[in-house]
Design a protein around this motif. Structure first.
Motif, PDB file in Angstrom:
ATOM      1  N   SER A  98       0.240 -18.030  -3.351  1.00 54.31           N
ATOM      2  CA  SER A  98       0.517 -17.757  -1.936  1.00 54.31           C
ATOM      3  C   SER A  98      -0.430 -16.715  -1.339  1.00 54.31           C
ATOM      4  O   SER A  98      -1.003 -16.924  -0.271  1.00 54.31           O
ATOM      5  CB  SER A  98       1.961 -17.278  -1.766  1.00 54.31           C
ATOM      6  N   TYR A  99      -0.583 -15.585  -2.016  1.00 54.90           N
ATOM      7  CA  TYR A  99      -1.412 -14.489  -1.509  1.00 54.90           C
ATOM      8  C   TYR A  99      -2.460 -14.150  -2.566  1.00 54.90           C
ATOM      9  O   TYR A  99      -2.385 -13.109  -3.229  1.00 54.90           O
ATOM     10  CB  TYR A  99      -0.544 -13.265  -1.202  1.00 54.90           C
ATOM     11  N   ASN A 100      -3.431 -15.021  -2.713  1.00 54.43           N
ATOM     12  CA  ASN A 100      -4.364 -14.864  -3.831  1.00 54.43           C
ATOM     13  C   ASN A 100      -5.499 -13.891  -3.561  1.00 54.43           C
ATOM     14  O   ASN A 100      -6.199 -13.491  -4.483  1.00 54.43           O
ATOM     15  CB  ASN A 100      -4.932 -16.227  -4.251  1.00 54.43           C
ATOM     16  N   VAL A 101      -5.710 -13.486  -2.310  1.00 55.84           N
ATOM     17  CA  VAL A 101      -6.713 -12.475  -1.974  1.00 55.84           C
ATOM     18  C   VAL A 101      -6.005 -11.346  -1.242  1.00 55.84           C
ATOM     19  O   VAL A 101      -5.318 -11.573  -0.246  1.00 55.84           O
ATOM     20  CB  VAL A 101      -7.834 -13.068  -1.094  1.00 55.84           C
ATOM     21  N   VAL A 142     -19.392  -1.755   3.396  1.00 54.98           N
ATOM     22  CA  VAL A 142     -18.209  -2.202   2.653  1.00 54.98           C
ATOM     23  C   VAL A 142     -17.325  -1.003   2.323  1.00 54.98           C
ATOM     24  O   VAL A 142     -16.099  -1.046   2.487  1.00 54.98           O
ATOM     25  CB  VAL A 142     -18.624  -2.943   1.369  1.00 54.98           C
ATOM     26  N   ILE A 143     -17.937   0.068   1.840  1.00 54.05           N
ATOM     27  CA  ILE A 143     -17.165   1.262   1.490  1.00 54.05           C
ATOM     28  C   ILE A 143     -16.424   1.795   2.712  1.00 54.05           C
ATOM     29  O   ILE A 143     -15.238   2.146   2.644  1.00 54.05           O
ATOM     30  CB  ILE A 143     -18.081   2.353   0.897  1.00 54.05           C
ATOM     31  N   GLN A 144     -17.115   1.845   3.855  1.00 55.56           N
ATOM     32  CA  GLN A 144     -16.488   2.326   5.078  1.00 55.56           C
ATOM     33  C   GLN A 144     -15.347   1.410   5.508  1.00 55.56           C
ATOM     34  O   GLN A 144     -14.269   1.881   5.928  1.00 55.56           O
ATOM     35  CB  GLN A 144     -17.526   2.440   6.193  1.00 55.56           C
ATOM     36  N   ALA A 145     -15.546   0.106   5.418  1.00 54.16           N
ATOM     37  CA  ALA A 145     -14.500  -0.843   5.796  1.00 54.16           C
ATOM     38  C   ALA A 145     -13.274  -0.702   4.902  1.00 54.16           C
ATOM     39  O   ALA A 145     -12.132  -0.790   5.373  1.00 54.16           O
ATOM     40  CB  ALA A 145     -15.048  -2.265   5.737  1.00 54.16           C
ATOM     41  N   LEU A 146     -13.503  -0.479   3.615  1.00 56.47           N
ATOM     42  CA  LEU A 146     -12.381  -0.302   2.693  1.00 56.47           C
ATOM     43  C   LEU A 146     -11.610   0.974   3.014  1.00 56.47           C
ATOM     44  O   LEU A 146     -10.375   0.992   2.985  1.00 56.47           O
ATOM     45  CB  LEU A 146     -12.886  -0.279   1.253  1.00 56.47           C
ATOM     46  N   ARG A 147     -12.342   2.041   3.308  1.00 49.21           N
ATOM     47  CA  ARG A 147     -11.664   3.293   3.672  1.00 49.21           C
ATOM     48  C   ARG A 147     -10.810   3.108   4.931  1.00 49.21           C
ATOM     49  O   ARG A 147      -9.687   3.599   5.012  1.00 49.21           O
ATOM     50  CB  ARG A 147     -12.683   4.402   3.880  1.00 49.21           C
ATOM     51  N   SER A 148     -11.357   2.386   5.882  1.00 47.01           N
ATOM     52  CA  SER A 148     -10.611   2.146   7.122  1.00 47.01           C
ATOM     53  C   SER A 148      -9.417   1.229   6.881  1.00 47.01           C
ATOM     54  O   SER A 148      -8.419   1.285   7.612  1.00 47.01           O
ATOM     55  CB  SER A 148     -11.534   1.525   8.174  1.00 47.01           C
ATOM     56  N   GLY A 149      -9.527   0.373   5.864  1.00 45.69           N
ATOM     57  CA  GLY A 149      -8.452  -0.581   5.583  1.00 45.69           C
ATOM     58  C   GLY A 149      -7.292  -0.015   4.810  1.00 45.69           C
ATOM     59  O   GLY A 149      -6.247  -0.669   4.669  1.00 45.69           O
ATOM     60  N   VAL A 150      -7.446   1.189   4.267  1.00 47.56           N
ATOM     61  CA  VAL A 150      -6.362   1.819   3.514  1.00 47.56           C
ATOM     62  C   VAL A 150      -5.421   2.504   4.499  1.00 47.56           C
ATOM     63  O   VAL A 150      -5.800   3.472   5.170  1.00 47.56           O
ATOM     64  CB  VAL A 150      -6.909   2.836   2.488  1.00 47.56           C
ATOM     65  N   GLY A 151      -4.218   1.980   4.619  1.00 49.52           N
ATOM     66  CA  GLY A 151      -3.256   2.539   5.564  1.00 49.52           C
ATOM     67  C   GLY A 151      -1.887   1.946   5.379  1.00 49.52           C
ATOM     68  O   GLY A 151      -1.592   1.301   4.355  1.00 49.52           O
ATOM     69  N   GLU A 152      -1.056   2.113   6.374  1.00 46.53           N
ATOM     70  CA  GLU A 152       0.335   1.681   6.284  1.00 46.53           C
ATOM     71  C   GLU A 152       0.477   0.169   6.122  1.00 46.53           C
ATOM     72  O   GLU A 152       1.465  -0.310   5.564  1.00 46.53           O
ATOM     73  CB  GLU A 152       1.107   2.150   7.521  1.00 46.53           C
ATOM     74  N   ASN A 153      -0.515  -0.589   6.599  1.00 48.80           N
ATOM     75  CA  ASN A 153      -0.407  -2.050   6.523  1.00 48.80           C
ATOM     76  C   ASN A 153      -0.451  -2.586   5.101  1.00 48.80           C
ATOM     77  O   ASN A 153      -0.170  -3.765   4.873  1.00 48.80           O
ATOM     78  CB  ASN A 153      -1.514  -2.717   7.349  1.00 48.80           C
ATOM     79  N   LEU A 154      -0.806  -1.735   4.144  1.00 49.15           N
ATOM     80  CA  LEU A 154      -0.793  -2.206   2.755  1.00 49.15           C
ATOM     81  C   LEU A 154       0.617  -2.534   2.277  1.00 49.15           C
ATOM     82  O   LEU A 154       0.783  -3.180   1.233  1.00 49.15           O
ATOM     83  CB  LEU A 154      -1.440  -1.164   1.839  1.00 49.15           C
ATOM     84  N   ARG A 155       1.635  -2.133   3.030  1.00 50.86           N
ATOM     85  CA  ARG A 155       2.997  -2.516   2.680  1.00 50.86           C
ATOM     86  C   ARG A 155       3.277  -3.979   3.012  1.00 50.86           C
ATOM     87  O   ARG A 155       4.245  -4.564   2.542  1.00 50.86           O
ATOM     88  CB  ARG A 155       4.007  -1.622   3.400  1.00 50.86           C
ATOM     89  N   LEU A 156       2.394  -4.576   3.837  1.00 53.08           N
ATOM     90  CA  LEU A 156       2.570  -5.959   4.281  1.00 53.08           C
ATOM     91  C   LEU A 156       1.730  -6.911   3.445  1.00 53.08           C
ATOM     92  O   LEU A 156       0.631  -6.558   3.006  1.00 53.08           O
ATOM     93  CB  LEU A 156       2.164  -6.104   5.752  1.00 53.08           C
ATOM     94  N   TYR A 157       2.236  -8.121   3.231  1.00 49.95           N
ATOM     95  CA  TYR A 157       1.444  -9.135   2.551  1.00 49.95           C
ATOM     96  C   TYR A 157       0.193  -9.456   3.368  1.00 49.95           C
ATOM     97  O   TYR A 157       0.199  -9.366   4.601  1.00 49.95           O
ATOM     98  CB  TYR A 157       2.255 -10.419   2.361  1.00 49.95           C
ATOM     99  N   PRO A 158      -0.876  -9.879   2.708  1.00 46.82           N
ATOM    100  CA  PRO A 158      -2.093 -10.273   3.440  1.00 46.82           C
ATOM    101  C   PRO A 158      -1.929 -11.646   4.078  1.00 46.82           C
ATOM    102  O   PRO A 158      -0.973 -12.385   3.782  1.00 46.82           O
ATOM    103  CB  PRO A 158      -3.152 -10.308   2.345  1.00 46.82           C
ATOM    104  N   ASP A 159      -2.859 -11.989   4.933  1.00 47.03           N
ATOM    105  CA  ASP A 159      -2.938 -13.344   5.478  1.00 47.03           C
ATOM    106  C   ASP A 159      -3.127 -14.315   4.303  1.00 47.03           C
ATOM    107  O   ASP A 159      -4.094 -14.196   3.548  1.00 47.03           O
ATOM    108  CB  ASP A 159      -4.131 -13.437   6.429  1.00 47.03           C
ATOM    109  N   PRO A 160      -2.215 -15.267   4.104  1.00 55.80           N
ATOM    110  CA  PRO A 160      -2.323 -16.153   2.938  1.00 55.80           C
ATOM    111  C   PRO A 160      -3.587 -17.000   2.924  1.00 55.80           C
ATOM    112  O   PRO A 160      -4.001 -17.473   1.860  1.00 55.80           O
ATOM    113  CB  PRO A 160      -1.065 -17.019   3.023  1.00 55.80           C
ATOM    114  N   LEU A 161      -4.218 -17.194   4.074  1.00 56.87           N
ATOM    115  CA  LEU A 161      -5.439 -18.000   4.131  1.00 56.87           C
ATOM    116  C   LEU A 161      -6.684 -17.156   4.393  1.00 56.87           C
ATOM    117  O   LEU A 161      -7.770 -17.703   4.564  1.00 56.87           O
ATOM    118  CB  LEU A 161      -5.309 -19.086   5.202  1.00 56.87           C
TER     119      LEU A 161
END
Length: 355
Positions: free
Chosen positions: A243-246, A47-66
């Motif tokens: 709309s984007y609850n997660v 989980v920690i590794q996945a979170l580290r990999s998930g931190v990037g430029e895409n955080l400027r975008l909304y998540p998948d609403p579903l």
């Protein structure tokens, strides 16, 4: 001219008593924290590794609403369809969504007593009537509960704060006897003898199971929960959710956590072993301890000591346990299962207090 303070609040909330979360000390160091049923272990390294990999430029975008990636992983884990899974900002959001979707102002919600203290404040917010059904003396269901015609019922199993557990037949009788939706709150079920996703897979159309990543996946800080049910019930929850609850990182954490079954199972086994040891230690010191199917124990101090006073005395010594003021549980303490070192500190401090 402005009205007096408080008069802007709707009438239903003018005497409102919100849920009070367990104390989170501003400075964690030095505290033995056994009051909020958090995991004694950190999250899976995956989980920690996945979170580290998930931190990037895409955080400027909304998540998948579903949260389709997380829904797919959860669906595979439980052997259900992706359209049978809803994600939430913690299990508490899914509880609130049940009120939005299945009952409303002036309608009833049926609750057992004692049970998870969040339900009643949420009912007040939605201006619902609360139909209360006390557990029997041996912590089984009263006959009145299944027969109640409320459009929404909550069954916490294992129960909070008692830790007691209902078997398959007891749950099935409520589901079959209810005309409305039965929300089975399984926040602690991974520490119990069985889960009830078999009833979901069997197609019981009025049953919704609610789960959390906070306990057995050690992700309380991420605020992640999910619900399982028929496609129709899940669609109803999605109809009324934000709309984007997660968030993006939450969805990433959910996938990594649920796919690391080996780590999850080891964490659960550790808690079960420590629960047994904690129960024995408390009983040896004169406490009455209910059999627990959760990651906490519910106990009553020796007769010469009040639970409220004991909780306060422990807190003064930087040991936190949970005490509820309201009846019928005011004479009891709820203690999270922690590490052996935390238990030793708790038991050592109790000996100072009770002697």
């Amino acid at each position: 001219m402005p009205r007096a303070g408080g008069s802007y609040v709707k009438a239903a909330l003018r005497k409102f008593a919100p849920y009070t979360p367990g104390l989170q000390p501003a400075e964690e160091e030095g505290w033995v924290k056994l009051n909020t049923n958090e995991s004694p272990w950190p999250p899976s390294p995956r989980v920690i590794q996945a979170l580290r990999s998930g931190v990037g430029e895409n955080l400027r975008l909304y998540p998948d609403p579903l949260s389709r990636g997380a829904r797919s992983a959860i669906a595979r884990h439980h052997g259900v369809g992706e359209d049978q899974v809803a994600l939430g900002n913690g299990a508490d959001e899914l509880i609130e969504l049940c009120f939005r979707a299945f009952t409303g102002k002036g309608q009833a919600v049926a609750l057992l007593q004692p049970t998870y203290p969040v339900y009643e404040p949420v009912a007040a917010v939605h201006e619902c009537r609360v139909s209360r059904h006390p557990y029997t003396a041996d912590h089984t269901l009263p006959e009145s509960f299944a027969a109640d015609e409320a459009p929404l019922k909550f069954v916490a199993n294992p129960n909070s704060p008692t830790g007691t557990w209902l078997d398959r037949q007891a749950v099935l009788e409520v589901v079959n006897g209810s005309s409305g939706v039965v929300a089975l709150d399984e926040a602690y079920v991974d520490f119990a003898p069985e889960e009830r996703t078999d009833l979901i897979r069997n197609g019981h159309e009025n049953l919704l199971a609610i789960r959390t990543f906070s306990k057995s996946y050690a992700l309380a800080g991420m605020r992640l929960g999910y619900a399982l049910g028929t496609p129709e019930l899940i669609a109803a929850l999605n109809l009324v959710k934000d709309s984007y609850n997660v968030n993006r990182l939450g969805a990433v954490a959910a996938v990594a956590a649920i796919e690391d079954g080996e780590y999850h199972d080891a964490l659960v086994e550790f808690v079960l072993q420590q629960r047994k040891a904690l129960t024995a230690g408390l009983r040896a010191r004169g406490f009455e301890v209910l059999p627990s199917a959760a990651n906490f124990v519910f106990c009553r101090p020796p007769a010469s000591h009040r639970a409220a006073d004991m909780a306060a005395a422990l807190s003064e010594r930087q040991v936190l346990v949970r005490h509820y003021q309201q009846e019928p549980v005011s004479g009891w303490l709820r203690i999270t299962v922690g590490t052996s070192e935390q238990h030793e500190a708790l038991l050592r401090t109790l000996e100072e207090i009770v002697r």
